[in-house]
Design a protein around this motif. Structure first.
Motif, PDB file in Angstrom:
ATOM      1  N   CYS A  23      41.943  41.270  35.208  1.00  0.00           N
ATOM      2  CA  CYS A  23      40.589  41.789  35.856  1.00  0.00           C
ATOM      3  C   CYS A  23      39.987  40.528  36.050  1.00  0.00           C
ATOM      4  N   CYS A  26      36.048  41.360  34.461  1.00  0.00           N
ATOM      5  CA  CYS A  26      35.914  41.376  32.986  1.00  0.00           C
ATOM      6  C   CYS A  26      36.895  40.443  32.284  1.00  0.00           C
ATOM      7  N   CYS A  41      40.215  48.539  37.500  1.00  0.00           N
ATOM      8  CA  CYS A  41      40.383  48.128  36.254  1.00  0.00           C
ATOM      9  C   CYS A  41      39.859  49.189  35.350  1.00  0.00           C
ATOM     10  N   CYS A  44      36.749  48.137  33.107  1.00  0.00           N
ATOM     11  CA  CYS A  44      35.487  47.951  33.663  1.00  0.00           C
ATOM     12  C   CYS A  44      34.996  48.528  34.801  1.00  0.00           C
TER      13      CYS A  44
HETATM   14 ZN   LIG Z   1      37.976  44.955  34.488  1.00  0.00          ZN
END
Ligand SMILES: [Zn+2]
Length: 380
Positions: A23, A26, A41, A44
């Motif tokens: 991701c 994050c 994701c 996050c």
């Molecule tokens: Zn993420």
């Protein structure tokens, strides 16, 4: 420790039908079952996961865990808590429903380390023993002098030093930068009965890879070993307290065990289409979710109250006109005006409440503050 990021190695250690994903927001690396379809994701909620090439992107640590703590929160109690969360949300955005939260639940495993190490150390400390002193206080009142017995607990400190040579087992150390924030948000995990990792234990869950490999986490493991030694010295001295524990230790035969603990993540979208995360403990089912009120909804409530007030005002106006000819009606008109003004003032409340939830939640609600701390740690 060197990390071997060859394809052969990571699939061999984890099992097949898994993808390595990343991701960008994050900066998390995840092991995701190929059957799992994620549009966002789940960690996050801010970006789409992309597959990565383990040779080029070189995750900080890619080996499979040795131990896993399975999910044990019951689906029913989790469902109940999600429903409660929605019920307790003032002016909940349209997307915040128990059905949405439930259908978007994603099981995620978080890693942490357990360290075994042999330590050979010289230590010194001050150990403290409680003792009581009895004194008397003399008070004078109308009935004469009275003596009062006062017990006071004091601590006698004694210096101690010695050596220590032993092997420590399962000293915990964080495998994630945001480890502390997770624990503050969801609490601790019961880790007494871990299972050995097998590909089957993942089922539909994804796994967060450590962003703190052993080299990086060692200072924390060392602190954990020192804390264990401090407790032992205190116990050996049969002391009530210990302070200024210092030791110089040489460590050997460190063995790192990666253990996974279970959490759930889900989300809803607020009025502005921003994803808001809701997390749950995988054993207790305890929830911690971001609260956002819908200003749109609050404005609708305010408008309803406003219309009510306007209606009352018009009615009072008519009564006042009638009162011009029939004075008995005048007090009713007066009361109507007052009620209309009172109701009119309360029309701002929904907007004020929604505004304060969205803007001051982190000051008034410990969960919101911890969620904000976690997000800061994740997005750093
Ligand atoms: Zn993420």
């Amino acid at each position: 420790m060197t990390v071997d990021t060859s394809v052969e190695h990571w699939t061999k250690s984890w099992g097949s039908n898994l993808a390595l994903s990343h991701c960008q927001i994050c900066d998390g690396n995840f092991i995701v079952p190929l059957t799992l379809e994620t549009d966002l994701c789940p960690y996050c909620g801010r970006a789409v996961l992309t597959y990565i090439d383990e040779k080029e992107d070189k995750p900080a640590y890619i080996y499979a865990p040795e131990q896993i703590i399975p999910f044990s929160a019951s689906r029913d109690s989790l469902q109940q808590k999600l429903t409660q969360f929605v019920k307790k949300s003032w002016f909940a955005p349209a997307d915040l429903t128990p059905q949405n939260l439930s259908s978007r639940l994603q099981p995620i495993y978080l890693p942490f380390w357990l360290v075994d190490a042999s330590a050979e150390a010289r230590w010194q400390a001050e150990v403290g023993f409680d003792y009581q002193i009895v004194s008397h206080r003399e008070n004078y009142s109308d009935s004469g002098w009275q003596s009062e017995k006062i017990k006071e607990t004091k601590v006698r400190w004694e210096p101690r030093l010695g050596t220590l040579q032993r092997r420590y087992h399962n000293c915990p150390a964080p495998a994630l930068e945001e480890h502390v924030q997770w624990r503050q948000l969801l609490g601790n995990f019961r880790t007494e009965s871990p299972q050995p990792y097998q590909i089957e234990s993942l089922e539909a869950a994804m796994v967060r890879l450590p962003n703190r490999p052993p080299d990086d986490a060692w200072p924390d493991a060392e602190a954990s070993l020192k804390a264990a030694a401090t407790a032992e010295v205190q116990q050996a001295a049969k002391a009530d307290h210990i302070r200024q524990f210092r030791w110089s230790a040489a460590y050997s035969e460190q063995n790192w065990t990666q253990m996974l603990v279970p959490i759930f993540a889900t989300y809803y979208r607020d009025d502005d289409d921003v994803v808001r995360m809701v997390y749950a403990h995988g054993q207790t089912g305890e929830l911690a979710g971001q609260r956002r009120a819908s200003l749109k909804k609050a404005r609708r409530y305010a408008a309803f109250i406003g219309i009510g007030a306007a209606f009352l005002f018009t009615l009072s106006l008519i009564l006042a006109v009638i009162g011009f000819f029939e004075s008995a009606v005048l007090p009713w008109a007066g009361m109507g005006f007052m009620a209309a003004v009172g109701l009119g003032v309360t029309a701002v409340f929904p907007i004020l409440i929604a505004y304060s939830i969205n803007n001051f939640g982190i000051f008034t609600d410990a969960h919101q503050r911890r969620l904000a701390d976690l997000q800061d740690a994740i997005w750093e």
